[in-house]
Write a protein that holds these residues in place. Structure first.
Motif, PDB file in Angstrom:
ATOM      1  N   LEU A   1      22.161 -48.063  29.369  1.00 61.92           N
ATOM      2  CA  LEU A   1      21.004 -47.282  29.787  1.00 61.92           C
ATOM      3  C   LEU A   1      20.110 -48.041  30.766  1.00 61.92           C
ATOM      4  O   LEU A   1      19.723 -47.475  31.788  1.00 61.92           O
ATOM      5  N   PRO A   2      19.776 -49.314  30.528  1.00 55.99           N
ATOM      6  CA  PRO A   2      18.960 -50.021  31.532  1.00 55.99           C
ATOM      7  C   PRO A   2      19.658 -50.128  32.887  1.00 55.99           C
ATOM      8  O   PRO A   2      19.013 -50.024  33.920  1.00 55.99           O
TER       9      PRO A   2
ATOM     10  N   CYS B   1      22.828 -56.947  30.686  1.00 56.06           N
ATOM     11  CA  CYS B   1      23.748 -55.961  30.104  1.00 56.06           C
ATOM     12  C   CYS B   1      25.123 -56.569  29.845  1.00 56.06           C
ATOM     13  O   CYS B   1      25.697 -56.375  28.768  1.00 56.06           O
TER      14      CYS B   1
ATOM     15  N   ARG C   1      17.746 -55.392  39.720  1.00 55.06           N
ATOM     16  CA  ARG C   1      19.107 -54.937  39.435  1.00 55.06           C
ATOM     17  C   ARG C   1      20.008 -56.084  38.998  1.00 55.06           C
ATOM     18  O   ARG C   1      20.839 -55.931  38.113  1.00 55.06           O
TER      19      ARG C   1
ATOM     20  N   HIS D   1      16.992 -48.412  41.942  1.00 51.75           N
ATOM     21  CA  HIS D   1      15.792 -49.173  42.283  1.00 51.75           C
ATOM     22  C   HIS D   1      16.047 -50.010  43.523  1.00 51.75           C
ATOM     23  O   HIS D   1      17.143 -50.488  43.769  1.00 51.75           O
TER      24      HIS D   1
ATOM     25  N   THR E   1      21.770 -48.002  34.128  1.00 54.34           N
ATOM     26  CA  THR E   1      21.734 -46.679  34.743  1.00 54.34           C
ATOM     27  C   THR E   1      20.354 -46.383  35.324  1.00 54.34           C
ATOM     28  O   THR E   1      20.241 -45.815  36.411  1.00 54.34           O
ATOM     29  N   LEU E   2      19.319 -46.770  34.616  1.00 51.46           N
ATOM     30  CA  LEU E   2      17.958 -46.519  35.092  1.00 51.46           C
ATOM     31  C   LEU E   2      17.605 -47.358  36.317  1.00 51.46           C
ATOM     32  O   LEU E   2      16.858 -46.918  37.182  1.00 51.46           O
ATOM     33  N   ALA E   3      18.147 -48.570  36.390  1.00 55.79           N
ATOM     34  CA  ALA E   3      17.800 -49.456  37.500  1.00 55.79           C
ATOM     35  C   ALA E   3      18.755 -49.328  38.676  1.00 55.79           C
ATOM     36  O   ALA E   3      18.582 -50.016  39.685  1.00 55.79           O
TER      37      ALA E   3
END
Length: 73
Positions: free
Chosen positions: A3-4, A24, A17, A11, A6-8
């Motif tokens: 999830l982190p 991760c 990143r 950016h 995917t969210l970043a």
């Protein structure tokens, strides 16, 4: 754990990143390597102890990766 990442993904900060990618990947490696290492030995640990060890390893990864990425970028 994905999830982190995917969210970043969208950016614009390459440092953010890179740090999230390192965290991760290391979290997955730490979690998947913890159980076989403990099963190969006779160390009696409960599930909460294994989660605590995993969390400490990930926290140390954050503390090590953040300054290194900021120095390299």
């Amino acid at each position: 754990m994905f999830l982190p990442a995917t969210l970043a993904a969208g950016h614009e900060s390459i440092e953010l990143r890179m740090i999230i990618a390192i965290i991760c990947v290391s979290a997955i490696i730490f979690f998947s390597a913890l159980v076989p290492c403990l099963l190969a030995t006779s160390i009696p640990l409960r599930l909460r102890d294994m989660v605590a060890i995993w969390f400490i390893r990930v926290a140390l990864t954050i503390l090590i990766a953040t300054p290194l990425v900021s120095l390299l970028m």
